[in-house]
Design an enzyme around this catalytic site. Structure first.
Site, PDB file in Angstrom:
ATOM      1  N   ASP A 246      -3.561   7.011   5.655  1.00  0.00           N
ATOM      2  CA  ASP A 246      -2.482   6.052   5.839  1.00  0.00           C
ATOM      3  C   ASP A 246      -1.489   6.712   6.809  1.00  0.00           C
ATOM      4  O   ASP A 246      -1.464   7.942   6.936  1.00  0.00           O
ATOM      5  CB  ASP A 246      -1.836   5.786   4.479  1.00  0.00           C
ATOM      6  CG  ASP A 246      -0.612   4.913   4.591  1.00  0.00           C
ATOM      7  OD1 ASP A 246      -0.692   3.879   5.271  1.00  0.00           O
ATOM      8  OD2 ASP A 246       0.431   5.271   4.016  1.00  0.00           O
TER       9      ASP A 246
ATOM     10  N   SER B 212      -0.493  -1.067  10.008  1.00  0.00           N
ATOM     11  CA  SER B 212       0.457  -1.342  11.095  1.00  0.00           C
ATOM     12  C   SER B 212      -0.219  -1.668  12.423  1.00  0.00           C
ATOM     13  O   SER B 212      -1.163  -0.997  12.836  1.00  0.00           O
ATOM     14  CB  SER B 212       1.364  -0.129  11.291  1.00  0.00           C
ATOM     15  OG  SER B 212       2.198  -0.339  12.407  1.00  0.00           O
TER      16      SER B 212
ATOM     17  N   ASP C 169       2.283   5.465   7.610  1.00  0.00           N
ATOM     18  CA  ASP C 169       3.676   5.478   7.150  1.00  0.00           C
ATOM     19  C   ASP C 169       3.786   6.120   5.765  1.00  0.00           C
ATOM     20  O   ASP C 169       3.173   5.646   4.810  1.00  0.00           O
ATOM     21  CB  ASP C 169       4.219   4.042   7.067  1.00  0.00           C
ATOM     22  CG  ASP C 169       4.356   3.409   8.445  1.00  0.00           C
ATOM     23  OD1 ASP C 169       4.621   4.152   9.405  1.00  0.00           O
ATOM     24  OD2 ASP C 169       4.198   2.180   8.544  1.00  0.00           O
TER      25      ASP C 169
ATOM     26  N   GLY D 149       2.691  -0.640   2.966  1.00  0.00           N
ATOM     27  CA  GLY D 149       1.263  -0.953   3.091  1.00  0.00           C
ATOM     28  C   GLY D 149       0.981  -2.435   3.238  1.00  0.00           C
ATOM     29  O   GLY D 149      -0.153  -2.851   3.439  1.00  0.00           O
TER      30      GLY D 149
ATOM     31  N   ASP E 253       0.197   7.125   0.209  1.00  0.00           N
ATOM     32  CA  ASP E 253       1.460   7.304  -0.515  1.00  0.00           C
ATOM     33  C   ASP E 253       1.842   6.045  -1.292  1.00  0.00           C
ATOM     34  O   ASP E 253       2.893   6.016  -1.926  1.00  0.00           O
ATOM     35  CB  ASP E 253       2.611   7.656   0.444  1.00  0.00           C
ATOM     36  CG  ASP E 253       3.030   6.467   1.268  1.00  0.00           C
ATOM     37  OD1 ASP E 253       2.139   5.790   1.826  1.00  0.00           O
ATOM     38  OD2 ASP E 253       4.244   6.184   1.343  1.00  0.00           O
TER      39      ASP E 253
HETATM   40  C1  BG6 Z   1       2.460  -0.434   7.030  1.00  0.00           C
HETATM   41  C2  BG6 Z   1       3.835  -0.305   6.426  1.00  0.00           C
HETATM   42  O1  BG6 Z   1       2.025   0.802   7.479  1.00  0.00           O
HETATM   43  O2  BG6 Z   1       2.479  -1.328   8.130  1.00  0.00           O
HETATM   44  C3  BG6 Z   1       4.383  -1.688   6.081  1.00  0.00           C
HETATM   45  O3  BG6 Z   1       3.765   0.494   5.263  1.00  0.00           O
HETATM   46  C4  BG6 Z   1       4.336  -2.572   7.306  1.00  0.00           C
HETATM   47  O4  BG6 Z   1       5.685  -1.559   5.581  1.00  0.00           O
HETATM   48  C5  BG6 Z   1       2.923  -2.643   7.831  1.00  0.00           C
HETATM   49  O5  BG6 Z   1       4.806  -3.885   6.990  1.00  0.00           O
HETATM   50  C6  BG6 Z   1       2.799  -3.506   9.083  1.00  0.00           C
HETATM   51  O6  BG6 Z   1       3.446  -2.861  10.137  1.00  0.00           O
HETATM   52  P1  BG6 Z   1       3.660  -3.446  11.577  1.00  0.00           P
HETATM   53  O7  BG6 Z   1       4.035  -2.247  12.382  1.00  0.00           O
HETATM   54  O8  BG6 Z   1       2.342  -4.040  12.026  1.00  0.00           O
HETATM   55  O9  BG6 Z   1       4.721  -4.473  11.491  1.00  0.00           O
HETATM   56 MG    MG Z   2       2.158   4.405   3.389  1.00  0.00          MG
END
Ligand code: BG6
Ligand code: MG
Length: 213
Positions: A9, A117, A11, A46, A171
């Site tokens: 992961d 993300s 973040d 996540g 996490d």
């Molecule tokens: C995850 C985060 O990694 O990515 C989430 O923990 C987030 O909080 C998700 O909403 C989506 O991210 P992004 O950058 O595509 O908006």
């Molecule tokens: Mg995470």
């Protein structure tokens, strides 16, 4: 034990962008007159961008929003978030994380990202860590977010490894659930330790080296 790969992961494991997500969502929520705090922000870990927006909108009391308006709000949040990400530098990744990833690779462990993300590559470029990964599975190649295992299954596939030979490092509880659902081993770090479901508990990132001996 035959473990061949680690799927990380992003973040909360490799980098800490929670505060940027918080600031960007907070700005959007304030403009919309929606209550938003750090506790609600914790529920977004996540979770995909659009699903995160839905969680924030649970507190919205105005007229129902069209899908187009929701897209607009998510884009607004993402624009703010990307501006904040531009402040990141290689110093935002610890030496421990860099050294551990390098040592895993030296031991022949394959390494993939497994992040919800869509900004994952941008972040890894900012912190100069893209080269540490053999594969990137992120929000751009999935349709379902954690706890669905899709992002990790794709990571294993990109590496050419079977799910059962991979360890997911997470996490968030939703990420541990996703790893379990994908038939992978799981290693919890930070908050995910508390859910008690992971195969391994990491007190610190370098503890991974005890799993891949
Ligand atoms: C995850 C985060 O990694 O990515 C989430 O923990 C987030 O909080 C998700 O909403 C989506 O991210 P992004 O950058 O595509 O908006
Ligand atoms: Mg995470």
């Amino acid at each position: 034990m035959g473990l061949k790969a680690a799927i990380f992961d992003l973040d909360g494991v490799i980098v800490f962008t929670d505060k940027f997500h918080y600031q960007a969502w907070k700005q959007m929520a304030d403009e919309m007159g929606i209550y938003f705090d750090e506790e609600i922000n914790n529920r977004l870990r996540g979770v995909s961008r659009m699903d995160s927006l839905e969680i924030i909108l649970e507190r919205y009391e105005g007229e129902p929003l069209s899908d187009a308006r929701k897209e607009e709000l998510a884009t607004q949040k993402n624009d703010t978030y990307r501006e904040l990400l531009k402040t990141m530098t290689p110093d935002d990744v610890t030496q421990e994380v860099r050294d551990t990833l390098a040592e895993l690779r030296r031991r022949g462990v394959k390494i993939s990202l497994g992040s919800s993300s869509k900004n994952a590559k941008f972040i890894l470029e900012r912190v100069e860590l893209l080269d540490a990964f053999d594969a990137i599975s992120d929000g751009t190649n999935i349709t379902k977010s954690k706890p669905d295992p899709e992002v990790f299954l794709k990571g294993a596939e990109f590496l050419g490894e079977k799910p059962e030979d991979c360890v997911v490092v997470e996490d968030a509880e939703a990420g541990i659930d996703a790893g379990i659902a994908g038939g992978m081993k799981t290693a919890a770090i930070g908050d995910a330790v508390n859910c008690g479901k992971a195969d391994y508990t990491l007190t610190t990132f370098a503890d991974l080296l005890d799993i891949f001996v």
